[in-house]
Enzyme design. Structure first.
Site, short mmCIF file in Angstrom:
data_model
loop_
_atom_site.label_atom_id
_atom_site.label_comp_id
_atom_site.label_asym_id
_atom_site.label_seq_id
_atom_site.Cartn_x
_atom_site.Cartn_y
_atom_site.Cartn_z
N LYS A 51 11.02 -7.80 -3.97
CA LYS A 51 12.04 -6.85 -4.41
C LYS A 51 12.83 -6.39 -3.20
O LYS A 51 12.37 -6.46 -2.04
CB LYS A 51 11.43 -5.65 -5.13
CG LYS A 51 10.42 -4.82 -4.32
CD LYS A 51 11.01 -3.82 -3.36
CE LYS A 51 9.94 -3.01 -2.62
NZ LYS A 51 10.49 -2.26 -1.46
N GLY A 96 4.07 -7.45 4.44
CA GLY A 96 4.72 -6.18 4.72
C GLY A 96 6.22 -6.35 4.67
O GLY A 96 6.74 -7.15 3.91
N ASP A 98 4.85 1.17 -6.05
CA ASP A 98 5.82 0.12 -6.36
C ASP A 98 5.36 -0.81 -7.48
O ASP A 98 6.15 -1.60 -7.99
CB ASP A 98 6.10 -0.75 -5.12
CG ASP A 98 7.03 -0.09 -4.13
OD1 ASP A 98 7.57 0.98 -4.45
OD2 ASP A 98 7.21 -0.64 -3.03
#
EC number: 2.7.1.148
Length: 284
Positions: free
Chosen positions: A14, A100, A140
Site C-alpha cells: 500500500k 519495512g 494497518d
C-alpha cells in the site's frame, strides 16, 4: 488423502497518498487522517490445511525470521483461537516487497493469511469480524482485509471507501530502516494538523506529516526524495523509508526508473483501488 495446496494468494503493498497526524490519544496512539491505495506489487502466499493444529511457516528469506513472518503466524493463531478451529496450516511466503519501508508488507501478509484461512478452514467469519482480529495485530491490517482504497481516521481503523485515480508510481526503497515507533515518539513530530472533511482533503495538495522529520534524520531518504522530485510530484509513504513519485503514464515512470542512480533500488507499479486479494478470494 493429503489436502491440496491453495496457491497464489496475493498480499499487495500500500501507499499512504497523504498522512496527517491530528493529535495524540491518552493511550499513546495517534489520531490520523490518511488515504490508502494498493499497488500491483505483492508478496505471495500458499496455504495447505492440516488436520493437526500446528502452524508451520516456510519463507524464501534465507531462514531469516522477520516481523512479517511472526505476524503471519500470529494472525493464523488468532483465527484458530477466535473460531475454535482445531486444524492447522502449512504456509509458504514468497517475500517480494521490501521489508519495512512504509509499504505495509507485514500487515498485508497477515491480512491475506486471515482472509485465505477463513475461506480454506470454512470458519465463515465476516469481513468485519476478520478486521477486528486484524486490528488487534496491527492498525494497518483492516484496510488490507477490506480490500478497497480507503480514507482512514482514528488510528487508521475507521475506513471509508474512495476511488482516487490509479496512476503509475516509481517507488524507491532507500537503504535505511526507519522505526515507526521512534518516529511517533519523536518530540519534533507535528501532531496538530487540523482535522478536515474528506472532500477537502481529497481536493487539496497531498502531504505526509512524518516526511520532514524522517528526511532530517535519514540522509538516504532525503537523497532519494530529492532525486525523485526532479521527475514527478513525490513524497514518502507511512513513516518511510520508501518514497514514491506519481506519473500519469507507465512509460514516464519507466523512463525515470531507467535513470535511477545505481546505488538506489526502485520499481514501477500501478495504483489499484481494488486489492488483488479480493479478486483471488472469488477463485477456488
Amino acid at each position: 488423502m493429503p489436502a491440496a495446496i491453495s496457491r497464489n494468494w496475493p498480499a499487495p503493498a500500500k501507499l499512504n497518498l497523504f498522512l496527517h497526524i491530528n493529535g495524540r490519544r491518552a493511550d499513546g496512539y495517534h489520531e490520523l487522517q490518511t488515504l490508502f491505495q494498493f499497488i500491483d506489487c505483492c508478496d505471495m502466499l500458499d496455504f495447505k490445511v492440516t488436520e493437526t493444529p500446528e502452524l508451520i511457516l516456510h519463507s524464501n528469506m534465507s531462514g531469516v525470521v522477520a516481523d512479517s513472518d511472526n505476524l503471519i503466524l500470529r494472525a493464523a493463531k488468532s483465527l484458530q483461537q477466535t473460531t475454535g478451529f482445531n486444524g492447522g496450516a502449512e504456509i509458504w511466503l514468497d517475500k517480494r516487497l521490501p521489508m519495512g519501508g512504509g509499504l505495509g508488507g507485514g500487515s498485508s501478509d497477515a491480512a491475506t493469511t486471515l482472509v485465505a484461512l477463513n475461506k480454506l478452514w470454512h470458519t465463515q467469519l465476516s469481513t468485519e469480524e476478520l478486521a477486528k482480529i486484524g486490528l488487534k495485530l496491527g492498525a494497518d491490517i483492516p484496510v488490507f482485509i477490506h480490500g478497497f482504497a480507503a480514507f482512514a481516521e482514528g488510528v487508521g481503523e475507521r475506513l471509508q471507501a474512495v476511488n482516487p485515480s490509479e496512476p503509475w508510481y516509481l517507488v524507491i526503497a532507500p537503504d535505511a530502516h526507519v522505526s515507526t515507533a521512534d518516529v511517533f515518539q519523536d518530540p519534533l513530530l507535528p501532531r496538530d494538523t487540523p482535522k478536515l472533511a474528506i472532500d477537502t482533503l481529497m481536493s487539496q495538495p497531498w502531504a505526509n506529516d512524518c516526511q520532514k522529520l524522517v528526511v532530517s534524520k535519514y540522509p538516504q531518504v532525503a537523497k532519494a526524495l530529492g532525486w525523485l522530485l526532479e521527475y514527478a510530484p513525490s513524497r514518502m509513504t507511512g513513516t518511510g523509508a520508501c518514497v514514491f513519485g506519481e506519473f500519469t503514464q507507465q512509460q514516464q515512470a519507466l523512463a525515470a526508473l531507467a535513470k535511477l542512480p545505481s546505488e538506489m533500488q526502485g520499481f514501477v507499479a500501478q495504483g489499484m483501488n481494488l486489492s488483488p486479494l479480493i479478486t483471488r478470494l472469488s477463485h477456488p
